[in-house]
Design a protein around this motif. Structure first.
Motif, PDB file in Angstrom:
ATOM      1  N   ARG A 254       0.813  -1.211   0.000  1.00 21.24           N
ATOM      2  CA  ARG A 254       0.000   0.000   0.000  1.00 21.24           C
ATOM      3  C   ARG A 254       0.850   1.265   0.000  1.00 21.24           C
ATOM      4  O   ARG A 254       0.310   2.369  -0.070  1.00 21.24           O
ATOM      5  CB  ARG A 254      -0.905   0.026   1.239  1.00 21.24           C
ATOM      6  N   THR A 255       2.163   1.119   0.139  1.00 21.85           N
ATOM      7  CA  THR A 255       3.043   2.278   0.228  1.00 21.85           C
ATOM      8  C   THR A 255       4.206   2.132  -0.739  1.00 21.85           C
ATOM      9  O   THR A 255       4.577   1.018  -1.137  1.00 21.85           O
ATOM     10  CB  THR A 255       3.613   2.454   1.648  1.00 21.85           C
TER      11      THR A 255
ATOM     12  N   GLN B  97      -5.537   4.398  -3.040  1.00 25.44           N
ATOM     13  CA  GLN B  97      -6.458   3.375  -3.507  1.00 25.44           C
ATOM     14  C   GLN B  97      -7.599   4.078  -4.240  1.00 25.44           C
ATOM     15  O   GLN B  97      -8.204   5.001  -3.698  1.00 25.44           O
ATOM     16  CB  GLN B  97      -7.020   2.563  -2.348  1.00 25.44           C
TER      17      GLN B  97
ATOM     18  N   PRO C 111       2.110   6.741   1.213  1.00 29.58           N
ATOM     19  CA  PRO C 111       0.976   5.909   0.802  1.00 29.58           C
ATOM     20  C   PRO C 111       0.705   6.005  -0.700  1.00 29.58           C
ATOM     21  O   PRO C 111       0.873   7.061  -1.311  1.00 29.58           O
ATOM     22  CB  PRO C 111      -0.192   6.479   1.613  1.00 29.58           C
TER      23      PRO C 111
ATOM     24  N   TRP D   2      -3.691   2.144  -6.869  1.00 35.01           N
ATOM     25  CA  TRP D   2      -3.931   0.701  -6.861  1.00 35.01           C
ATOM     26  C   TRP D   2      -5.401   0.422  -6.583  1.00 35.01           C
ATOM     27  O   TRP D   2      -6.150   1.301  -6.143  1.00 35.01           O
ATOM     28  CB  TRP D   2      -3.060  -0.007  -5.817  1.00 35.01           C
TER      29      TRP D   2
ATOM     30  N   LYS E  33      -2.723  -6.875  -5.495  1.00 32.94           N
ATOM     31  CA  LYS E  33      -3.312  -5.640  -5.994  1.00 32.94           C
ATOM     32  C   LYS E  33      -3.035  -5.450  -7.490  1.00 32.94           C
ATOM     33  O   LYS E  33      -2.080  -6.023  -8.040  1.00 32.94           O
ATOM     34  CB  LYS E  33      -2.752  -4.444  -5.216  1.00 32.94           C
TER      35      LYS E  33
END
Length: 281
Positions: free
Chosen positions: A114-115, A124, A121, A139, A155
């Motif tokens: 996620r980072t 999303q 970050p 993502w 992802k």
């Protein structure tokens, strides 16, 4: 009579304290070395520890060396960060399954971070209209459904994420470029058969032609998200980004499909959402 362990320790300590340098396995240690270990049958064994125990070392000295057991690499502290012996940042991936294919080490699962590598970050983005207009990294889960797809497929990332200077791949890894993919394909016998050796035996829609997973790559059909934000082809196609660009607005990727054993270079809009596999630096 064999000398006691205590006596041996005393003798070693005496040598270290009184000698300019110490030889182990040699009576003439090199003058440039404080300790010279000589052997043609045994090696030097550094401390072995997990990633967590390495990080628990208080105030590591510059030059401290350890073998990170769950990073699978020799690491040295440079006074600021841990690095591997090739000089790049030490692996930040722990407990992640890997496979060695010829001279490359690949992750066995799709990326699921996620980072960026620096900790920033990655956004999303679920909304298709927002996705369609992105010019920055983002993502999503396939079909925006983490419960069904996240564990198996990881992802989907657009190509802006791949090329962000903050780095998508964890330290010690990189998103493969075309050269990396070509090396893998050639190692597995060429484009016409390499795909079968890269595909998981299960998880694909029929016929899953030629699938053996003999390479251990374990490729799965995670589908993609087009540049307009629509999802498609799960179960039929697997796509993985290359870090190699093409003419705007295109970038390169690799694909596997259920109906043959082929893997070959392909192209997609940079806004396309694709899986990512990383290869070790």
């Amino acid at each position: 009579m064999k000398p006691s362990a205590f006596l041996i320790i005393q003798l070693l300590c005496f040598n270290f304290l009184t000698a300019q340098n110490v030889g182990i396995g040699t009576t003439s240690p090199d003058n440039s070395a404080k300790v010279d270990i000589s052997s043609i049958t045994q090696g030097f064994l550094p401390p072995r520890m997990t990633f967590a125990r390495r990080n628990a070392i208080q105030n590591p000295a510059t030059g401290l060396i350890i073998w990170c057991t769950d990073c699978d690499e020799l690491q040295v502290y440079n006074g600021t960060i841990w690095k591997n012996m090739s000089g790049t940042a030490a692996s930040g991936v722990v407990g992640f399954p890997v496979v060695k294919i010829c001279d490359q080490v690949w992750m066995v699962k799709n990326l699921d971070v996620r980072t960026y590598a620096n900790g920033d970050p990655i956004p999303q983005v679920a909304d298709p209209a927002v996705w369609a207009n992105l010019t920055i990294g983002a993502w999503c889960w396939y079909n925006n459904d983490s419960a069904t797809y996240a564990t198996t497929y990881g992802k989907l990332y657009n190509w802006h994420t791949v090329k962000d200077p903050r780095g998508l791949a964890p330290h010690g890894w990189h998103v493969p470029n075309d050269s990396d993919w070509i090396t893998l394909t050639n190692c597995l016998g060429g484009e016409s058969i390499a795909g079968g050796k890269m595909k998981s035996i299960v998880g694909w829609d029929a016929p899953n032609a030629g699938a053996t997973n003999s390479s251990g790559f374990a490729g799965l059909p995670g589908g993609g998200r087009d540049a307009n934000g629509m999802f498609y082809l799960i179960g039929i196609f697997g796509f993985w980004w290359s870090s190699t660009a093409d003419s705007m607005p295109i970038a390169r990727l690799r694909g596997l499909q259920n109906y043959n054993a082929v893997t070959q270079p392909s192209f997609a809009d940079r806004g396309f959402g694709s899986s990512v596999r990383c290869v070790r630096d």
